[in-house]
Design an enzyme around this catalytic site. Structure first.
Site, PDB file in Angstrom:
ATOM      1  N   ASN A 113       0.850  -1.193   0.000  1.00  0.00           N
ATOM      2  CA  ASN A 113       0.000   0.000   0.000  1.00  0.00           C
ATOM      3  C   ASN A 113       0.879   1.234   0.000  1.00  0.00           C
ATOM      4  O   ASN A 113       2.106   1.131   0.010  1.00  0.00           O
ATOM      5  CB  ASN A 113      -0.955  -0.026   1.202  1.00  0.00           C
ATOM      6  CG  ASN A 113      -0.185  -0.091   2.496  1.00  0.00           C
ATOM      7  OD1 ASN A 113       0.569   0.817   2.821  1.00  0.00           O
ATOM      8  ND2 ASN A 113      -0.340  -1.176   3.243  1.00  0.00           N
TER       9      ASN A 113
ATOM     10  N   ASP B  91      -4.145  -6.103   5.067  1.00  0.00           N
ATOM     11  CA  ASP B  91      -5.141  -6.965   5.718  1.00  0.00           C
ATOM     12  C   ASP B  91      -5.087  -8.393   5.182  1.00  0.00           C
ATOM     13  O   ASP B  91      -5.464  -9.323   5.868  1.00  0.00           O
ATOM     14  CB  ASP B  91      -6.542  -6.379   5.513  1.00  0.00           C
ATOM     15  CG  ASP B  91      -6.721  -5.099   6.320  1.00  0.00           C
ATOM     16  OD1 ASP B  91      -6.155  -5.017   7.432  1.00  0.00           O
ATOM     17  OD2 ASP B  91      -7.392  -4.167   5.836  1.00  0.00           O
TER      18      ASP B  91
ATOM     19  N   LYS C 213       8.862 -17.553 -10.023  1.00  0.00           N
ATOM     20  CA  LYS C 213       8.164 -16.425 -10.642  1.00  0.00           C
ATOM     21  C   LYS C 213       7.023 -16.947 -11.538  1.00  0.00           C
ATOM     22  O   LYS C 213       7.227 -17.884 -12.308  1.00  0.00           O
ATOM     23  CB  LYS C 213       9.180 -15.634 -11.484  1.00  0.00           C
ATOM     24  CG  LYS C 213       8.592 -14.399 -12.082  1.00  0.00           C
ATOM     25  CD  LYS C 213       9.637 -13.654 -12.905  1.00  0.00           C
ATOM     26  CE  LYS C 213       8.947 -12.606 -13.751  1.00  0.00           C
ATOM     27  NZ  LYS C 213       9.757 -12.158 -14.857  1.00  0.00           N
TER      28      LYS C 213
ATOM     29  N   PHE D 155      -4.194   3.343  15.045  1.00  0.00           N
ATOM     30  CA  PHE D 155      -4.519   4.378  14.082  1.00  0.00           C
ATOM     31  C   PHE D 155      -5.730   3.909  13.295  1.00  0.00           C
ATOM     32  O   PHE D 155      -5.940   2.709  13.136  1.00  0.00           O
ATOM     33  CB  PHE D 155      -3.339   4.629  13.125  1.00  0.00           C
ATOM     34  CG  PHE D 155      -2.420   5.709  13.613  1.00  0.00           C
ATOM     35  CD1 PHE D 155      -1.626   5.500  14.728  1.00  0.00           C
ATOM     36  CD2 PHE D 155      -2.377   6.938  12.970  1.00  0.00           C
ATOM     37  CE1 PHE D 155      -0.797   6.504  15.196  1.00  0.00           C
ATOM     38  CE2 PHE D 155      -1.552   7.953  13.428  1.00  0.00           C
ATOM     39  CZ  PHE D 155      -0.749   7.740  14.550  1.00  0.00           C
TER      40      PHE D 155
ATOM     41  N   LYS E  79     -13.819   0.943  15.689  1.00  0.00           N
ATOM     42  CA  LYS E  79     -12.536   0.225  15.625  1.00  0.00           C
ATOM     43  C   LYS E  79     -11.913   0.101  17.016  1.00  0.00           C
ATOM     44  O   LYS E  79     -11.352  -0.932  17.373  1.00  0.00           O
ATOM     45  CB  LYS E  79     -11.603   0.998  14.682  1.00  0.00           C
ATOM     46  CG  LYS E  79     -10.587   0.163  13.981  1.00  0.00           C
ATOM     47  CD  LYS E  79      -9.960   0.907  12.811  1.00  0.00           C
ATOM     48  CE  LYS E  79     -10.729   0.703  11.520  1.00  0.00           C
ATOM     49  NZ  LYS E  79     -10.120   1.388  10.383  1.00  0.00           N
TER      50      LYS E  79
ATOM     51  N   LYS F 158     -11.170  -3.606  18.373  1.00  0.00           N
ATOM     52  CA  LYS F 158      -9.794  -4.098  18.528  1.00  0.00           C
ATOM     53  C   LYS F 158      -9.376  -4.153  19.994  1.00  0.00           C
ATOM     54  O   LYS F 158      -8.374  -4.763  20.328  1.00  0.00           O
ATOM     55  CB  LYS F 158      -8.834  -3.206  17.751  1.00  0.00           C
ATOM     56  CG  LYS F 158      -9.198  -3.126  16.271  1.00  0.00           C
ATOM     57  CD  LYS F 158      -7.986  -3.061  15.410  1.00  0.00           C
ATOM     58  CE  LYS F 158      -8.380  -2.946  13.956  1.00  0.00           C
ATOM     59  NZ  LYS F 158      -7.273  -3.284  13.059  1.00  0.00           N
TER      60      LYS F 158
END
Ligand code: CTP
Length: 403
Positions: free
Chosen positions: A209, A277, A287, A323, A337, A341
């Site tokens: 990301n 995630d 490969k 965060f 959240k 969590k």
């Protein structure tokens, strides 16, 4: 107060070098061992003999001296210290530090050190105010170099303004602050996660990301500056290691989890990493070749590091901060959240592309606890980190358990 601490004092060539002699005395009075490097310029203002007499140690001057290298190489010299102090730090030496030069023993030791560095600039006011010097100072500050002074006052050259080196007492206080006499997170252990994770598809491809790691790295640095012993577990980033922090580099979420568990116990954990995630369920050993239909990627869910730290039983950090990167209903999603969590605080931010938060230098966050929501103004990621570190220090001081 500084008993047993080893200081490497680098004395560069400026009229303020005479104050370095007083500094050596004050540091030794407080129990520190002081070893000195004198630059060629420094040796024109104070003699190696006076520095050696006051420090009670050999004075190091020459990068190429065979005796110096035989007794202690420049790499060893820079690392066998708990803190490197540069006083006076001249405009020239600061420029060489900012540019990573290694053209004398002082610059080489500064480039080779893995310890924190405190500089006490001293120069003419025009030299200090020159944009070149200010840019060099900004570069050094971004790398975690600490600064004391300069003060405003009469200059040896007859002008008046900023550029006078801080007095010996002020430098000693900065050194004491660094070693945590009174630092708010002194004696505390912190764990910070940062950056993205890379999840292997095959030996050359991965899922990732856009996280830059800037916020997490800044938090690790801010906690270290307040005296905490910090472990930063970071995915791949282009950032330099923050000064005074021990960095564990990992690639995948599973590696990040293992490194975090190995860092326990800690007083506080801050999970700023953008953990992927999911990961490819069966990464290929070879490969994948482009022969025929596009491959199907089956994904498996990654461990949730934040949730696992919260559920770590008696090893759970006293304070766990997560965060929440959201693109809509920022506060509501972040509240959910926090509950899901099991963490104590959530720093929520809007990461819609228009905010520029991802990869950018600024952040607009909300600090959410079980009891309250605070909206912080837009500020640099460094300022968010400092404010968060200060809040963590206040919270721990208010009586949570030690690790
Ligand atoms: N986090 C983590 N491990 C994961 C996923 C997230 O430790 N596998 C942590 C992040 O470091 C952050 C917090 O959990 O502190 C929230 O991350 P975020 O990506 O916003 O939340 P998700 O759990 O992915 O939830 P959602 O996808 O529903 O937004």
């Amino acid at each position: 107060m500084l008993n047993g601490k080893r200081i490497l004092l680098i004395i560069a060539g400026g009229i303020a070098a005479y104050k370095a002699l007083e500094l050596i005395r004050r540091l030794r009075e407080r129990g520190a061992a002081v070893r000195c490097v004198l630059t060629g310029g420094g040796a024109r203002f104070v003699t190696p003999l006076s520095v050696a007499s006051l420090s009670g140690d050999k004075v190091y001057t020459d990068l190429f001296s065979l005796t110096d290298e035989a007794e202690m190489g420049h790499i060893e010299l820079s690392r066998a210290a708990d803190l490197v102090v540069v006083a006076p730090a001249t405009a020239d030496l600061l420029a060489r530090m900012a540019h990573g030069r290694a053209d004398d023993l002082a610059a080489t030791a500064l480039l080779a050190t893995d310890k924190s560095v405190l500089v006490a600039p001293a120069m003419n006011l025009r030299m200090w105010l020159n944009p070149a010097t200010q840019a060099n100072m900004a570069t050094l500050a971004a790398r975690g170099v600490l600064t004391v002074g300069p003060n405003e006052g009469d200059m040896a050259c007859g002008e008046y303004g900023p550029g006078r080196m801080a007095e010996a007492d002020e430098i000693v206080s900065a050194v004491e602050n660094f070693f945590g006499a009174g630092a708010p997170l002194s004696g505390r252990r912190a764990l910070v996660t940062s950056g993205p994770t890379h999840e292997a598809i095959d030996p050359v491809r991965y899922l990732a990301n856009r996280s830059s790691g800037k916020q997490g790295h800044a938090i690790a640095l801010a906690c270290a500056r307040l005296g905490a012993e910090v472990t930063l577990v970071s995915g791949p980033t282009a950032l330099a290691d923050p000064a005074g922090v021990s960095v564990v580099r990992i690639e995948s979420a599973e590696e990040m989890l293992a490194a975090c568990m190995a860092a326990l116990p800690v007083d506080v954990a801050v999970c700023a990493a953008a953990v992927s995630d999911w990961r490819p369920a069966s990464p290929r050993e070879q490969k994948i070749k482009k022969d025929g239909a596009a491959p199907e990627l089956a994904l498996a869910e990654n461990p949730d590091i934040l949730a696992d730290l919260c559920a770590a039983g008696n090893r759970r950090p006293g304070l766990v901060v997560g965060f929440a990167a959201e693109t809509e209903s920022v506060v509501d999603n972040a509240r959910a959240k926090l509950a899901r969590k099991g963490c104590d605080w959530i720093v929520a931010n809007d990461v819609s592309p228009a905010t520029g938060a991802i990869g950018g230098d600024d952040n607009t966050v909300h600090l959410i606890t079980a009891e309250s929501v605070e909206d912080w103004p837009t500020m640099s990621k460094g300022a968010v980190a400092e404010r968060l570190a200060a809040r963590i220090a206040e919270h721990l001081k208010a009586g949570k358990n030690r690790a």
